[in-house]
Design a protein around this motif. Structure first.
Motif, PDB file in Angstrom:
ATOM      1  N   ASP A   1       0.857  -1.247  -0.114  1.00  0.00           N
ATOM      2  CA  ASP A   1       0.026   0.101  -0.033  1.00  0.00           C
ATOM      3  C   ASP A   1       0.952   1.213  -0.068  1.00  0.00           C
ATOM      4  N   GLU A   2       2.102   1.011  -0.508  1.00  0.00           N
ATOM      5  CA  GLU A   2       3.050   2.380  -0.431  1.00  0.00           C
ATOM      6  C   GLU A   2       2.932   3.220  -1.925  1.00  0.00           C
ATOM      7  N   ASN A   3       1.939   3.147  -2.721  1.00  0.00           N
ATOM      8  CA  ASN A   3       1.547   3.921  -3.589  1.00  0.00           C
ATOM      9  C   ASN A   3       2.733   4.264  -4.617  1.00  0.00           C
ATOM     10  N   LEU A   4       3.426   3.031  -4.954  1.00  0.00           N
ATOM     11  CA  LEU A   4       4.409   3.056  -5.990  1.00  0.00           C
ATOM     12  C   LEU A   4       3.513   3.477  -7.264  1.00  0.00           C
ATOM     13  N   HIS A   5       4.329   4.394  -8.131  1.00  0.00           N
ATOM     14  CA  HIS A   5       3.763   4.733  -9.555  1.00  0.00           C
ATOM     15  C   HIS A   5       2.555   5.605  -9.143  1.00  0.00           C
ATOM     16  N   ALA A   6       2.105   6.045  -8.096  1.00  0.00           N
ATOM     17  CA  ALA A   6       1.075   6.674  -7.709  1.00  0.00           C
ATOM     18  C   ALA A   6       1.399   8.022  -6.768  1.00  0.00           C
ATOM     19  N   PRO A   7       0.306   9.078  -6.842  1.00  0.00           N
ATOM     20  CA  PRO A   7       0.710  10.096  -5.685  1.00  0.00           C
ATOM     21  C   PRO A   7       0.765   9.874  -4.310  1.00  0.00           C
ATOM     22  N   ASN A   8       1.674  10.346  -3.356  1.00  0.00           N
ATOM     23  CA  ASN A   8       2.033  10.018  -2.259  1.00  0.00           C
ATOM     24  C   ASN A   8       2.676   8.735  -1.910  1.00  0.00           C
ATOM     25  N   GLU A   9       3.610   8.390  -2.962  1.00  0.00           N
ATOM     26  CA  GLU A   9       4.444   7.472  -2.977  1.00  0.00           C
ATOM     27  C   GLU A   9       5.149   7.446  -1.302  1.00  0.00           C
ATOM     28  N   HIS A  10       5.525   6.337  -0.897  1.00  0.00           N
ATOM     29  CA  HIS A  10       6.356   6.457   0.585  1.00  0.00           C
ATOM     30  C   HIS A  10       6.748   5.226   0.832  1.00  0.00           C
ATOM     31  N   PHE A  11       7.552   5.026   1.867  1.00  0.00           N
ATOM     32  CA  PHE A  11       8.461   4.066   2.386  1.00  0.00           C
ATOM     33  C   PHE A  11       8.400   3.901   3.909  1.00  0.00           C
ATOM     34  N   ASN A  12       7.850   2.839   4.600  1.00  0.00           N
ATOM     35  CA  ASN A  12       7.584   2.738   5.807  1.00  0.00           C
ATOM     36  C   ASN A  12       8.990   2.483   6.485  1.00  0.00           C
ATOM     37  N   LEU A  13       9.577   3.467   7.454  1.00  0.00           N
ATOM     38  CA  LEU A  13      10.888   3.322   7.940  1.00  0.00           C
ATOM     39  C   LEU A  13      11.013   2.218   8.826  1.00  0.00           C
ATOM     40  N   GLU A  14      10.015   1.699   9.302  1.00  0.00           N
ATOM     41  CA  GLU A  14      10.326   0.156   9.923  1.00  0.00           C
ATOM     42  C   GLU A  14      11.025  -0.701   8.949  1.00  0.00           C
ATOM     43  N   ASN A  15      10.525  -0.688   7.780  1.00  0.00           N
ATOM     44  CA  ASN A  15      11.199  -1.853   6.877  1.00  0.00           C
ATOM     45  C   ASN A  15      12.569  -1.283   6.376  1.00  0.00           C
ATOM     46  N   PHE A  16      12.655   0.019   6.559  1.00  0.00           N
ATOM     47  CA  PHE A  16      13.988   0.869   6.436  1.00  0.00           C
ATOM     48  C   PHE A  16      14.827   0.361   7.070  1.00  0.00           C
ATOM     49  N   ASP A  17      14.517   0.448   8.472  1.00  0.00           N
ATOM     50  CA  ASP A  17      15.579  -0.267   9.638  1.00  0.00           C
ATOM     51  C   ASP A  17      15.657  -1.754   9.563  1.00  0.00           C
ATOM     52  N   LYS A  18      14.888  -2.562   9.330  1.00  0.00           N
ATOM     53  CA  LYS A  18      14.787  -3.982   9.471  1.00  0.00           C
ATOM     54  C   LYS A  18      15.523  -4.305   7.876  1.00  0.00           C
ATOM     55  N   GLY A  19      15.198  -3.551   7.087  1.00  0.00           N
ATOM     56  CA  GLY A  19      15.918  -4.173   5.843  1.00  0.00           C
ATOM     57  C   GLY A  19      17.371  -4.024   5.672  1.00  0.00           C
ATOM     58  N   LEU A  20      17.936  -2.996   6.379  1.00  0.00           N
ATOM     59  CA  LEU A  20      19.234  -2.885   6.546  1.00  0.00           C
ATOM     60  C   LEU A  20      19.895  -4.153   7.221  1.00  0.00           C
ATOM     61  N   LEU A  21      19.258  -4.554   8.218  1.00  0.00           N
ATOM     62  CA  LEU A  21      19.768  -5.541   9.242  1.00  0.00           C
ATOM     63  C   LEU A  21      19.626  -7.109   8.498  1.00  0.00           C
ATOM     64  N   THR A  22      18.344  -7.201   7.566  1.00  0.00           N
ATOM     65  CA  THR A  22      18.019  -8.293   6.912  1.00  0.00           C
ATOM     66  C   THR A  22      19.228  -8.489   5.895  1.00  0.00           C
ATOM     67  N   ILE A  23      19.631  -7.382   5.195  1.00  0.00           N
ATOM     68  CA  ILE A  23      20.552  -7.519   4.024  1.00  0.00           C
ATOM     69  C   ILE A  23      21.954  -8.048   4.778  1.00  0.00           C
ATOM     70  N   VAL A  24      22.245  -7.303   5.676  1.00  0.00           N
ATOM     71  CA  VAL A  24      23.692  -7.655   6.415  1.00  0.00           C
ATOM     72  C   VAL A  24      23.691  -9.073   6.584  1.00  0.00           C
ATOM     73  N   ASP A  25      22.648  -9.827   7.279  1.00  0.00           N
ATOM     74  CA  ASP A  25      22.268 -10.912   8.016  1.00  0.00           C
ATOM     75  C   ASP A  25      22.606 -12.037   6.682  1.00  0.00           C
ATOM     76  N   TYR A  26      21.644 -11.696   5.614  1.00  0.00           N
ATOM     77  CA  TYR A  26      21.984 -12.667   4.480  1.00  0.00           C
ATOM     78  C   TYR A  26      23.090 -12.603   3.781  1.00  0.00           C
ATOM     79  N   LEU A  27      24.033 -11.532   3.686  1.00  0.00           N
ATOM     80  CA  LEU A  27      25.473 -11.548   2.891  1.00  0.00           C
ATOM     81  C   LEU A  27      26.266 -12.264   3.888  1.00  0.00           C
ATOM     82  N   LYS A  28      26.353 -12.322   5.422  1.00  0.00           N
ATOM     83  CA  LYS A  28      27.052 -12.992   6.052  1.00  0.00           C
ATOM     84  C   LYS A  28      26.984 -14.227   6.230  1.00  0.00           C
ATOM     85  N   GLN A  29      25.561 -14.523   6.018  1.00  0.00           N
ATOM     86  CA  GLN A  29      25.172 -16.161   6.124  1.00  0.00           C
ATOM     87  C   GLN A  29      25.718 -16.830   4.746  1.00  0.00           C
TER      88      GLN A  29
END
Length: 451
Positions: free
Chosen positions: A422-450
């Motif tokens: 529901d983040e309105n990609l391609h539409a007005p008021n596109e946004h990114f939930n910062l909870e997933n900004f924070d968790k995304g960083l940790l998930t990518i680091v974890d994946y690369l290390k594993q």
């Protein structure tokens, strides 16, 4: 220092940098933004250099430049190719934006701007994850390459040729892409399939001029009648496409795949109510998520002709038009599918009506085996960070370049997305939930290390 603490201490800096990225109006579809595209490519290259990548290049194409970077100093370790795009969609209609699309604003834990989730925000996560590992540990656990284009929103016209000529340069053990969504808040997903695509525009012509419906009605062919009759022949009464051979190459859903769909616990009744519908519709025998993720479709995107102004004009139109797109799955061949549809249209067109067809886009479907170790490790990384293991899904949309990466590089593609539906990609008021900004960083680091 733990990565949780590192990212928390650097969060303000990271968000400030991302906001700077989002101020660049890198709209690839509009020629007036050509200079902005160059600025965005330069910005990405600069951040990759700042992150510590050993080699960074801006590579010209016949369109917008490609940014390539690598840090291959881990002999014997896997090589990860990160793909993303720095171009964004146009912003129209502008009046529906609550804040200007290229003036990033944080409201309610969400970052609003064009490109926030598609794909600048998600691409940025990978740059900062790599930077964090290099600053924390001085080296990467794997070899990393970046291939960042500026034409994804206009169907990547120049990237396939670059990939073919530079296959050795791009060679990797896995392609990692963050340009998709979680199923819902706190429910990560890894797409193992994207539907392919083919399209066409059909025109029916009858008389050499529009005619008076009183003088000629009932005695000559009507282009709109002919078009409506022709289009109605494309489906049967069970929602299946009635074109001979259309389902060639379509795999039957395995019990395991149907079980994965059931795990999504999709509420069809809630969807129906949310959309204000009396009933959902589609191919008989399949659920909504199966129809939209793993079955092919033929859809009318536009039908027009004749008088469309205010009031009445008693006219028999001389021509009618229709735009058709198909979403394809499995091994469906887009070129063959178009030929079959055209043959069907030609065979069913009304006497006295002349049919012409203009072929459009063609792209094959992408499919991955969810049991592949690279995907399983990605699901594990999500579980360690989100507390919930990622489900393996089939997505209804098409990202043609994903199939191209898989085929040319002969490497598994991991669709590790951090957006929300529901983040309105391609539409007005596109946004990114910062909870997933924070968790995304940790998930990518974890994946690369594993890996």
């Amino acid at each position: 220092m733990s990565y949780e603490r590192y990212f928390q201490e650097n969060r303000e800096r990271h968000l400030k940098e991302l906001k700077q990225f989002l101020t660049i109006p890198s709209v690839s579809a509009l020629s007036e933004h050509k200079q902005d595209m160059k600025e965005a490519a330069k910005w990405v290259a600069g951040k990759l250099e700042q992150a510590g990548l050993a080699k960074v290049e801006i590579i010209p194409t016949n369109g917008h430049p490609i940014v390539y970077a690598e840090h291959t100093q881990a002999p014997g370790k896997p090589t990860v190719l990160v793909y993303g795009h720095y171009d964004v969609q146009p912003v129209d209609p502008l009046h529906l934006w609550e804040t200007p699309p290229f003036e990033p604003a944080i409201r309610g834990g969400k970052l609003f701007a064009r490109g926030a989730t598609d794909d600048k925000g998600q691409l940025f996560l990978h740059v900062k994850a790599i930077e964090a590992i290099l600053r924390q540990e001085g080296k990467l656990p794997v070899n990393v390459k970046f291939c960042i284009e500026g034409e994804e929103e206009i169907s990547s016209p120049n990237l396939p040729a670059f990939m073919k000529t530079q296959a050795d340069k791009l060679a990797a053990d896995v392609v990692l892409i963050s340009d998709t969504s979680l199923l819902a808040k706190g429910k990560p997903a890894i797409s193992t399939g994207l539907r392919g695509l083919c399209s066409l525009e059909a025109t029916i012509a009858t008389a050499n001029t529009d005619l008076h419906s009183g003088t000629f009605g009932g005695g000559v062919p009507n282009a709109l009648h002919a078009m409506v009759e022709l289009l109605s022949s494309l489906h049967d009464d069970k929602g299946r496409v009635a074109v001979d051979g259309f389902y060639e190459g379509v795999p039957e859903l395995s019990p395991d795949m149907r079980e994965e769909f059931l795990k999504q616990r999709h509420n069809e009744e809630q969807l129906r109510a949310d959309l204000g519908l009396d009933a959902l519709y589609g191919e008989e025998g399949y659920s909504f998520v199966e129809r939209t993720g793993a079955r092919p479709t033929l859809e009318l995107n536009g039908v027009w002709g004749g008088f469309q102004g205010e009031g009445t004009k008693t006219v028999i139109p001389k021509e009618a038009h229709a735009k058709i797109t198909c979403r394809l799955v499995g091994d469906q061949d887009p070129a063959k599918t178009l030929e079959r549809i055209i043959a069907h249209l030609e065979a069913h067109v009304q006497p006295g009506a002349k049919l012409t067809v203009k072929r459009g886009e063609q792209a094959r479907a992408f499919n991955m085996d969810p049991s592949h170790p690279m995907l399983q490790k990605a699901a594990d990384a999500y579980e360690r960070v989100y507390g919930t293991r990622a489900l393996f899904t089939k997505d209804g949309g098409s990202i043609p370049i994903v199939e191209t990466f898989s085929r040319i590089l002969q490497a598994p593609v991991v669709m590790m997305g951090f957006g929300l539906p529901d983040e309105n990609l391609h539409a007005p008021n596109e946004h990114f939930n910062l909870e997933n900004f924070d968790k995304g960083l940790l998930t990518i680091v974890d994946y690369l290390k594993q890996l």
